[in-house]
Motif scaffolding. Structure first.
Motif, PDB file in Angstrom:
ATOM      1  N   GLY A  81      34.532 -13.038  25.199  1.00 24.82           N
ATOM      2  CA  GLY A  81      34.350 -13.526  23.834  1.00 24.82           C
ATOM      3  C   GLY A  81      35.543 -14.325  23.340  1.00 24.82           C
ATOM      4  N   ARG A  82      36.552 -14.490  24.194  1.00 30.22           N
ATOM      5  CA  ARG A  82      37.719 -15.296  23.830  1.00 30.22           C
ATOM      6  C   ARG A  82      37.548 -16.702  24.397  1.00 30.22           C
ATOM      7  NH1 ARG A  82      39.774 -10.220  25.064  1.00 30.22           N
ATOM      8  NH2 ARG A  82      40.203 -10.821  27.207  1.00 30.22           N
ATOM      9  N   ALA A  83      37.982 -17.692  23.629  1.00 29.87           N
ATOM     10  CA  ALA A  83      37.817 -19.089  24.032  1.00 29.87           C
ATOM     11  C   ALA A  83      38.885 -19.943  23.375  1.00 29.87           C
ATOM     12  CB  ALA A  83      36.427 -19.580  23.622  1.00 29.87           C
ATOM     13  N   THR A  84      38.963 -21.191  23.807  1.00 27.66           N
ATOM     14  CA  THR A  84      39.820 -22.178  23.152  1.00 27.66           C
ATOM     15  C   THR A  84      38.999 -23.448  22.934  1.00 27.66           C
ATOM     16  OG1 THR A  84      40.659 -22.996  25.258  1.00 27.66           O
ATOM     17  CG2 THR A  84      41.995 -21.337  24.141  1.00 27.66           C
ATOM     18  N   VAL A  85      39.350 -24.170  21.904  1.00 26.27           N
ATOM     19  CA  VAL A  85      38.659 -25.425  21.596  1.00 26.27           C
ATOM     20  C   VAL A  85      39.053 -26.475  22.620  1.00 26.27           C
ATOM     21  CG1 VAL A  85      38.403 -27.295  19.912  1.00 26.27           C
ATOM     22  CG2 VAL A  85      38.556 -24.917  19.118  1.00 26.27           C
ATOM     23  N   HIS A  86      38.062 -27.092  23.237  1.00 27.95           N
ATOM     24  CA  HIS A  86      38.297 -28.233  24.118  1.00 27.95           C
ATOM     25  C   HIS A  86      38.257 -29.521  23.293  1.00 27.95           C
ATOM     26  CE1 HIS A  86      38.159 -30.818  27.619  1.00 27.95           C
ATOM     27  NE2 HIS A  86      37.131 -31.440  27.072  1.00 27.95           N
ATOM     28  N   ALA A  87      37.206 -29.671  22.496  1.00 30.56           N
ATOM     29  CA  ALA A  87      37.041 -30.845  21.626  1.00 30.56           C
ATOM     30  C   ALA A  87      36.155 -30.447  20.460  1.00 30.56           C
ATOM     31  CB  ALA A  87      36.419 -31.999  22.395  1.00 30.56           C
ATOM     32  N   ALA A  88      36.352 -31.099  19.327  1.00 32.53           N
ATOM     33  CA  ALA A  88      35.571 -30.752  18.136  1.00 32.53           C
ATOM     34  C   ALA A  88      35.341 -31.982  17.278  1.00 32.53           C
ATOM     35  CB  ALA A  88      36.304 -29.686  17.320  1.00 32.53           C
ATOM     36  N   VAL A  89      34.258 -31.925  16.502  1.00 38.00           N
ATOM     37  CA  VAL A  89      33.941 -32.982  15.556  1.00 38.00           C
ATOM     38  C   VAL A  89      33.412 -32.318  14.287  1.00 38.00           C
ATOM     39  CG1 VAL A  89      31.587 -33.318  16.432  1.00 38.00           C
ATOM     40  CG2 VAL A  89      32.722 -35.185  15.237  1.00 38.00           C
ATOM     41  N   VAL A  90      33.716 -32.916  13.154  1.00 37.11           N
ATOM     42  CA  VAL A  90      33.223 -32.407  11.876  1.00 37.11           C
ATOM     43  C   VAL A  90      32.067 -33.288  11.429  1.00 37.11           C
ATOM     44  CG1 VAL A  90      33.759 -31.957   9.448  1.00 37.11           C
ATOM     45  CG2 VAL A  90      35.481 -31.497  11.228  1.00 37.11           C
ATOM     46  N   GLU A  91      30.957 -32.647  11.124  1.00 37.52           N
ATOM     47  CA  GLU A  91      29.801 -33.351  10.555  1.00 37.52           C
ATOM     48  C   GLU A  91      29.990 -33.328   9.043  1.00 37.52           C
ATOM     49  OE1 GLU A  91      27.221 -35.569   9.601  1.00 37.52           O
ATOM     50  OE2 GLU A  91      27.000 -35.185  11.750  1.00 37.52           O
ATOM     51  N   HIS A  92      30.338 -34.470   8.471  1.00 40.57           N
ATOM     52  CA  HIS A  92      30.603 -34.548   7.034  1.00 40.57           C
ATOM     53  C   HIS A  92      29.346 -34.752   6.206  1.00 40.57           C
ATOM     54  CE1 HIS A  92      34.969 -34.453   7.226  1.00 40.57           C
ATOM     55  NE2 HIS A  92      34.854 -35.165   8.329  1.00 40.57           N
ATOM     56  N   ARG A  93      28.268 -35.219   6.837  1.00 38.54           N
ATOM     57  CA  ARG A  93      27.014 -35.428   6.119  1.00 38.54           C
ATOM     58  C   ARG A  93      25.893 -34.678   6.827  1.00 38.54           C
ATOM     59  NH1 ARG A  93      25.466 -41.053   5.673  1.00 38.54           N
ATOM     60  NH2 ARG A  93      23.922 -40.195   4.261  1.00 38.54           N
ATOM     61  N   ASN A 100      29.279 -23.847  17.219  1.00 38.22           N
ATOM     62  CA  ASN A 100      29.858 -24.180  15.915  1.00 38.22           C
ATOM     63  C   ASN A 100      31.066 -23.282  15.698  1.00 38.22           C
ATOM     64  OD1 ASN A 100      26.557 -24.450  14.753  1.00 38.22           O
ATOM     65  ND2 ASN A 100      27.920 -26.180  14.880  1.00 38.22           N
ATOM     66  N   ILE A 101      32.071 -23.808  15.009  1.00 42.12           N
ATOM     67  CA  ILE A 101      33.246 -23.025  14.625  1.00 42.12           C
ATOM     68  C   ILE A 101      33.087 -22.666  13.159  1.00 42.12           C
ATOM     69  CG2 ILE A 101      35.758 -22.932  14.510  1.00 42.12           C
ATOM     70  CD1 ILE A 101      34.621 -23.423  17.364  1.00 42.12           C
ATOM     71  N   VAL A 154      40.080 -27.222  12.537  1.00 39.18           N
ATOM     72  CA  VAL A 154      39.813 -26.964  13.952  1.00 39.18           C
ATOM     73  C   VAL A 154      40.510 -28.031  14.790  1.00 39.18           C
ATOM     74  CG1 VAL A 154      38.014 -26.784  15.715  1.00 39.18           C
ATOM     75  CG2 VAL A 154      37.612 -25.845  13.415  1.00 39.18           C
ATOM     76  N   HIS A 155      41.179 -27.611  15.857  1.00 36.28           N
ATOM     77  CA  HIS A 155      41.901 -28.554  16.715  1.00 36.28           C
ATOM     78  C   HIS A 155      41.837 -28.112  18.168  1.00 36.28           C
ATOM     79  CE1 HIS A 155      45.212 -25.642  17.061  1.00 36.28           C
ATOM     80  NE2 HIS A 155      44.945 -25.370  15.799  1.00 36.28           N
ATOM     81  N   SER A 156      42.041 -29.053  19.077  1.00 35.72           N
ATOM     82  CA  SER A 156      42.059 -28.755  20.507  1.00 35.72           C
ATOM     83  C   SER A 156      43.114 -27.702  20.798  1.00 35.72           C
ATOM     84  CB  SER A 156      42.351 -30.013  21.324  1.00 35.72           C
ATOM     85  OG  SER A 156      41.305 -30.929  21.179  1.00 35.72           O
ATOM     86  N   GLY A 157      42.766 -26.760  21.658  1.00 32.40           N
ATOM     87  CA  GLY A 157      43.694 -25.694  22.030  1.00 32.40           C
ATOM     88  C   GLY A 157      43.660 -24.488  21.107  1.00 32.40           C
TER      89      GLY A 157
END
Length: 170
Positions: free
Chosen positions: A90-102, A132-133, A141-144
């Motif tokens: 259940g542990r993970a790290t962010v590889h890549a993320a994007v925010v959906e603003h709309r 989803n985060i 939210v950021h890589s790593g």
């Protein structure tokens, strides 16, 4: 999709009218259950995160499949090779993320117009999955970033694996 009804207001997952409260209709797309994904979804009912594991090439697999996408059963008599289920930490790290603003433009009615974060996360076991985060501002939210799994209930008792920032060690 939730639709507004005269005299009703939605708040925190409930609908209210003249002192009467009922559960809101779920608006998140609920993934189907197939033959390969059945054990995964059954485990989510208990709050357990499973990943498929190929015993032939010793690699983790996500999303659930009928055969290993890495070795495809090469090197054995069994088509597809032996796949097993392993419980993830259940542990993970962010590889890549994007925010959906709309979110409304993306058809994400579950977000109620609030921006949300979609991310590729690397599980401690070496498997990458899309999720989803939650539990923090999407723009934080950021890589790593260290994460831990959390669960969102679905209408049929299954749970959707989401991730939130991991607690800092003190």
């Amino acid at each position: 999709m939730t639709t507004a009804r005269p005299g009703h207001t939605e708040q925190a997952g409930h609908t209210e009218q003249a002192g009467h409260t009922e559960q809101r209709v779920r608006t998140r797309l609920e993934p189907p259950v197939g033959a390969e994904s059945g054990p995964y979804w059954d485990a989510t009912r208990e709050g357990r995160l499973l990943v498929q594991w190929c015993l032939r090439c010793d690699r983790g697999i996500f999303y659930p499949r009928a055969f290993c996408p890495y070795c495809a059963g090469v090197g054995g008599d069994e088509v597809g090779g032996p796949l097993a289920w392993h419980e993830a930490s259940g542990r993970a790290t962010v590889h890549a993320a994007v925010v959906e603003h709309r979110p409304e433009a993306a058809g994400a009615s579950f977000a109620n117009g609030t921006p949300y974060c979609v991310a590729l996360v690397d599980l401690e076991e070496g498997v990458r999955m899309m999720t989803n985060i939650v539990g923090c501002r999407p723009e934080d939210v950021h890589s790593g970033m260290a994460l831990t799994v959390t669960w969102e209930p679905l209408s049929d008792g299954r749970q959707l694996a989401l991730f939130r920032p991991a607690e800092e060690d003190t």
